[in-house]
Design an enzyme around this catalytic site. Structure first.
Site, PDB file in Angstrom:
ATOM      1  N   SER A  56       6.114  -1.805  -2.063  1.00  0.00           N
ATOM      2  CA  SER A  56       6.179  -2.754  -3.184  1.00  0.00           C
ATOM      3  C   SER A  56       5.224  -2.342  -4.302  1.00  0.00           C
ATOM      4  O   SER A  56       4.217  -3.009  -4.533  1.00  0.00           O
ATOM      5  CB  SER A  56       5.904  -4.187  -2.719  1.00  0.00           C
ATOM      6  OG  SER A  56       4.770  -4.286  -1.896  1.00  0.00           O
ATOM      7  N   GLY A  84       0.840  -1.195   0.000  1.00  0.00           N
ATOM      8  CA  GLY A  84       0.000   0.000   0.000  1.00  0.00           C
ATOM      9  C   GLY A  84       0.872   1.240   0.000  1.00  0.00           C
ATOM     10  O   GLY A  84       2.097   1.161   0.144  1.00  0.00           O
ATOM     11  N   LEU A  85       0.256   2.373  -0.148  1.00  0.00           N
ATOM     12  CA  LEU A  85       0.981   3.637  -0.208  1.00  0.00           C
ATOM     13  C   LEU A  85       1.676   3.946   1.120  1.00  0.00           C
ATOM     14  O   LEU A  85       1.291   3.447   2.178  1.00  0.00           O
ATOM     15  CB  LEU A  85       0.024   4.774  -0.545  1.00  0.00           C
ATOM     16  CG  LEU A  85      -0.589   4.785  -1.951  1.00  0.00           C
ATOM     17  CD1 LEU A  85      -1.689   5.835  -2.025  1.00  0.00           C
ATOM     18  CD2 LEU A  85       0.482   5.044  -2.998  1.00  0.00           C
ATOM     19  N   SER A  86       2.693   4.783   1.047  1.00  0.00           N
ATOM     20  CA  SER A  86       3.321   5.306   2.250  1.00  0.00           C
ATOM     21  C   SER A  86       2.265   6.056   3.071  1.00  0.00           C
ATOM     22  O   SER A  86       1.514   6.858   2.527  1.00  0.00           O
ATOM     23  CB  SER A  86       4.459   6.260   1.881  1.00  0.00           C
ATOM     24  OG  SER A  86       5.038   6.829   3.035  1.00  0.00           O
ATOM     25  N   GLY A  87       2.188   5.760   4.360  1.00  0.00           N
ATOM     26  CA  GLY A  87       1.197   6.411   5.202  1.00  0.00           C
ATOM     27  C   GLY A  87      -0.119   5.665   5.301  1.00  0.00           C
ATOM     28  O   GLY A  87      -1.024   6.094   6.023  1.00  0.00           O
ATOM     29  N   SER A  88      -0.240   4.540   4.601  1.00  0.00           N
ATOM     30  CA  SER A  88      -1.493   3.783   4.630  1.00  0.00           C
ATOM     31  C   SER A  88      -1.672   3.006   5.933  1.00  0.00           C
ATOM     32  O   SER A  88      -2.780   2.562   6.255  1.00  0.00           O
ATOM     33  CB  SER A  88      -1.574   2.822   3.434  1.00  0.00           C
ATOM     34  OG  SER A  88      -0.505   1.885   3.475  1.00  0.00           O
ATOM     35  N   GLY A  89      -0.588   2.822   6.669  1.00  0.00           N
ATOM     36  CA  GLY A  89      -0.673   2.114   7.943  1.00  0.00           C
ATOM     37  C   GLY A  89      -0.113   0.711   7.927  1.00  0.00           C
ATOM     38  O   GLY A  89      -0.374  -0.080   8.838  1.00  0.00           O
ATOM     39  N   LYS A  90       0.677   0.384   6.922  1.00  0.00           N
ATOM     40  CA  LYS A  90       1.214  -0.972   6.785  1.00  0.00           C
ATOM     41  C   LYS A  90       2.031  -1.396   8.006  1.00  0.00           C
ATOM     42  O   LYS A  90       1.816  -2.468   8.572  1.00  0.00           O
ATOM     43  CB  LYS A  90       2.100  -1.075   5.529  1.00  0.00           C
ATOM     44  CG  LYS A  90       1.380  -0.825   4.225  1.00  0.00           C
ATOM     45  CD  LYS A  90       2.317  -0.991   3.030  1.00  0.00           C
ATOM     46  CE  LYS A  90       3.493  -0.028   3.052  1.00  0.00           C
ATOM     47  NZ  LYS A  90       3.077   1.405   3.057  1.00  0.00           N
ATOM     48  N   SER A  91       2.995  -0.581   8.392  1.00  0.00           N
ATOM     49  CA  SER A  91       3.883  -0.938   9.502  1.00  0.00           C
ATOM     50  C   SER A  91       3.122  -1.009  10.819  1.00  0.00           C
ATOM     51  O   SER A  91       3.329  -1.933  11.619  1.00  0.00           O
ATOM     52  CB  SER A  91       5.033   0.065   9.616  1.00  0.00           C
ATOM     53  OG  SER A  91       5.861   0.004   8.472  1.00  0.00           O
TER      54      SER A  91
END
Length: 205
Positions: free
Chosen positions: A106, A32-39
């Site tokens: 990715s 997902g985009l940077s800032g989407s909350g993946k981490s």
């Protein structure tokens, strides 16, 4: 390319480790985009599973670039190599009986497919952490969108480098409309339904 090398079979198999752990081993690939909350989501999920005696490890994009991939930049070529390496590392964790949770933008479908091809069937699950570009820019937790808009960062996904959203992911979580807790529950229930972890683990969420 290395030559004169022979694969050495391990004395403890992947199946042995899975049986001892009493759960499957596989890769949950958050994209997902940077800032989407993946981490944030990856770590919340890993903590919940760990407390339920499920063996997990998180591979985070920024953390990996501090070590294994510190020689790579953010050109398309470097991004591809970054994902290829992580795919190989993920395979090692899966062979070791662990659930590996990866949090990487990715951006390219081809690269995510390459990782899927590295792993066996039912060992790679693509999870699309869906959040609009507008919302990600509003959050901008690292201040990267602001820098990208000011041309201080080049090749930034969503601004001057494309993001190819998954066409047919195993699961979609929308962090714009769902809380982290709700997203964790969605993922844990998905794993239960697949028979990859014991049923009932999601009851505590």
């Amino acid at each position: 390319m290395a030559t004169n090398i022979v694969w050495h079979e391990a004395s403890v198999s992947k199946e042995d480790r899975r049986e001892k752990n009493d759960h499957g081993s596989f890769c949950l690939w958050f994209t997902g985009l940077s800032g989407s909350g993946k981490s944030t989501l990856a770590n919340a999920l890993a903590k919940y599973l760990f407390e339920a005696n499920v063996q997990t490890y998180v591979l985070d994009g920024d953390n990996v670039r501090h070590g294994l991939n510190k020689d790579l930049g953010f050109t398309d070529e470097d991004r591809k190599e970054n994902i290829r390496r992580i795919g190989e590392v993920s395979k090692l964790f899966v062979d070791g009986g662990q659930i590996v949770v990866t949090a990487f933008i990715s951006p390219f479908r081809e690269d995510r497919q390459q990782v899927r091809d590295i792993l066996n069937e039912n060992e790679f699950f693509e999870i699309y952490v869906n959040c609009s570009l507008d919302e990600c820019e509003k959050r901008d937790p690292k201040g990267l969108y602001k820098k990208a808009r000011n041309n201080e960062i080049k090749h930034f996904t969503g601004i001057d480098s494309p993001y190819e959203a998954p066409v047919n992911p195993e699961l979609v979580v929308n962090t714009e409309s769902q809380s982290i807790q709700e997203s964790v529950k969605t993922i844990v229930q998905f794993l239960e339904e697949k028979g990859l972890i014991k049923s009932g683990i999601s009851n505590g969420i």
